[in-house]
Design a protein around this motif. Structure first.
Motif, PDB file in Angstrom:
ATOM      1  N   ARG A 145      72.103 -55.445   0.611  1.00 41.72           N
ATOM      2  CA  ARG A 145      72.660 -54.563  -0.397  1.00 41.72           C
ATOM      3  C   ARG A 145      74.144 -54.362  -0.173  1.00 41.72           C
ATOM      4  O   ARG A 145      74.900 -54.183  -1.111  1.00 41.72           O
ATOM      5  CB  ARG A 145      71.971 -53.196  -0.326  1.00 41.72           C
ATOM      6  N   SER A 180      70.620 -48.424   1.194  1.00 42.31           N
ATOM      7  CA  SER A 180      71.876 -49.149   1.396  1.00 42.31           C
ATOM      8  C   SER A 180      72.102 -49.521   2.851  1.00 42.31           C
ATOM      9  O   SER A 180      73.129 -50.055   3.206  1.00 42.31           O
ATOM     10  CB  SER A 180      73.054 -48.375   0.823  1.00 42.31           C
ATOM     11  N   LYS A 200      74.630 -48.818  -8.437  1.00 43.08           N
ATOM     12  CA  LYS A 200      73.570 -49.372  -7.610  1.00 43.08           C
ATOM     13  C   LYS A 200      73.091 -50.735  -8.127  1.00 43.08           C
ATOM     14  O   LYS A 200      72.611 -51.561  -7.361  1.00 43.08           O
ATOM     15  CB  LYS A 200      72.369 -48.420  -7.552  1.00 43.08           C
TER      16      LYS A 200
END
Ligand code: PLP
Length: 500
Positions: A234, A229, A113
């Protein structure tokens, strides 16, 4: 270049607006209006560049309303200096002659992440300046564990922003929980939810859809946005490492320029593997994208049959970041594969919401199967794979990556395909050390030990160092103690933002 909504009912906007909004006003996800093509020459030129340079050369084709200088600064702030503890940011390690591991966990929170959430706040701050935004941006996050900490680390003390993270109280590892509840920063809030990840995600989605609340917040100078997301800001940085891995393999002579390879991705919300799909669509030579699931195998069933059905038992597995039954980013894939038919997407997403299931048409199903292959691995297989991989190759896998390695084995057995394959490794083995230690040392070896003792044991046993972000976690003060019921997430948000 502009971005449009997958639901077809919002005006197209530039990337700075799309990043600021997170989700489109009609409830859809933003997708780029134009196709971006990376030529063979451009691909070849990546081989001599650093990771940060590679990132700029990919990002500039998508984020056209950012200047080159702005993008360079974003990328440097995210991946430069010593933020990532590996040269090359996302190194490729050879596992066997036909398999490599792409390590995406060298960032500050030890999970993949970080690849996206270190740079999203950088994009967002500049997006606010570009769009004349004066409200404070409030980032709302529902997390299955890793996103929460990575978002907190990325947004902590970023001016003009604050962040509220909701995590399933019983659904994350002890290390993950402590990483979050010990987070420092004047603008950070962390709250446990009595429920699972889908409960937390549904609660947060409801807050986003609450028009009254958003008016009240606007009056107070707040504007909600998402770091989940579904935010294009992102997704787009994740495209970079697919290209980077390919460039590294060509540079090392492991593969020939132009040779097709497979990527195997441990999948939950479908963000990581979707970035691989966009890389393929841009011209990266990819044969198959292999979607690896755990016992929550809703995506495996979907890819095999075209029928998506979340009405099934939810399992808490050893790979908790993949314990997801609604994979939000699949909507983007379906939009692209149907040739951008918003009416179809609306119909399927409505069916998903009302009945928990939908079936795509034959054409879409075939297209899905042309790009993707999927299978799953259960907890037993996950532990066996960690042990075998350590014993055979002296390489330590975390539980999520182990699922992917196992599924790659199943793929090769089922198809006979010998194409060179890269496994996306999404977490440091130390982040899920309880399970990894159990796989290596057995039940007797871990009996009566805390996760923190096991960190040391695992390091001693393997000779691998404990990453910086996980050292002394149990000695840091707990700064966030709030817990809420799953149907009171909106109330929690109000309490934080509107309390006098
Ligand atoms: C988030 C996460 C995944 C799943 O990635 P998606 O983009 O949601 O599919 C897999 N493994 C780990 C360790 C993660 O943190």
């Amino acid at each position: 270049m502009k971005y449009e909504s997958t639901r077809g009912n919002s005006p197209a906007v530039f990337s700075s607006e799309a990043i600021k909004m997170g989700i489109a006003p009609d409830g859809g996800l933003f997708v780029p209006l134009e196709k971006v093509i990376f030529t063979d020459g451009q691909l070849q030129s990546l081989t001599s560049l650093s990771y940060t340079q590679r990132a700029v050369s990919i990002l500039k084709s998508f984020l056209t309303d950012f200047t080159l200088e702005e993008l360079t600064r974003c990328v440097e702030a995210a991946y430069g200096g010593d933020k990532f503890d590996a040269p090359g940011v996302a190194p490729v390690k050879s596992l066997t002659p036909d398999t490599a591991v792409l390590e995406l966990w060298h960032g500050p929170t030890c999970a993949f992440k970080d690849m996206a959430l270190q740079i999203l706040p950088q994009f967002l701050v500049r997006a606010m300046q570009k769009t004349g935004e004066i409200s404070e941006i409030v980032i709302l996050v529902a997390t299955s564990g890793d996103t929460g900490k990575a978002a907190l680390d990325g947004f902590a003390d970023v001016p003009g922003t604050s962040i509220i993270v909701f995590f399933p109280e019983q659904g994350v590892s002890e290390v993950q929980r402590l990483q979050m509840v010990t987070q420092k920063g004047k603008n950070v809030h962390v709250i446990g939810v009595r429920g699972n990840f889908d409960d937390a995600q549904s609660g947060v989605k409801q807050v986003f859809g609450d028009k009254d609340l958003s008016l009240v917040l606007a009056e107070k100078g707040y504007r909600l946005s998402s770091a989940n997301s579904i935010n294009w800001g992102r997704l787009v940085p994740q495209i970079v490492y697919y290209f980077s891995a390919y460039a590294d393999l060509v540079k090392a002579g492991t593969i020939q320029a132009g040779e097709k390879i497979n990527f195997v991705v441990p999948t939950g919300n479908f963000g990581n593997i979707l970035a691989g799909f966009y890389a393929k669509a841009m011209g990266l030579p990819v044969n198959r994208l292999i979607c690896a699931a755990n016992a929550n195998n809703v995506l495996t069933d979907f890819i095999q049959t075209g029928h998506y059905d979340r009405n099934r038992k939810f399992f808490k597995t050893l790979s908790p970041s993949m314990d997801i039954l609604i994979s939000s980013n699949l909507e983007r894939l379906l939009y692209e594969l149907t040739g951008r038919q918003a009416d179809k997407i609306n119909r399927w997403m409505t069916e998903l919401k009302t009945r928990g299931a939908y079936t795509v048409d034959q054409d879409t199903r075939e297209k899905v199967r042309a790009h993707f292959w999927s299978d799953f691995a259960d907890d037993r297989e996950t532990l066996d794979t960690i042990k075998e991989t350590w014993e055979q190759h002296r390489y330590l896998l975390d539980t999520h990556t182990a699922v992917a390695v196992r599924v790659l084995g199943k793929y090769r057995q089922a198809t006979g395909d010998t194409t060179y394959s890269v496994v996306a490794s999404t977490a440091s083995p130390f982040k899920f050390n309880g399970s990894v230690a159990k796989a290596l040392l057995g039940d007797e070896g871990i009996a009566g030990k805390s996760e923190f003792e096991l960190l040391n044991d695992l390091s001693a046993f393997t000779g691998w160092p404990i990453p910086k972000g996980l050292r002394n976690l149990d000695k840091r003060p707990v700064l966030h103690k709030g817990v809420t019921d799953k149907d009171k997430i909106d109330e929690a948000v109000r309490n934080i933002l509107l309390r006098p």
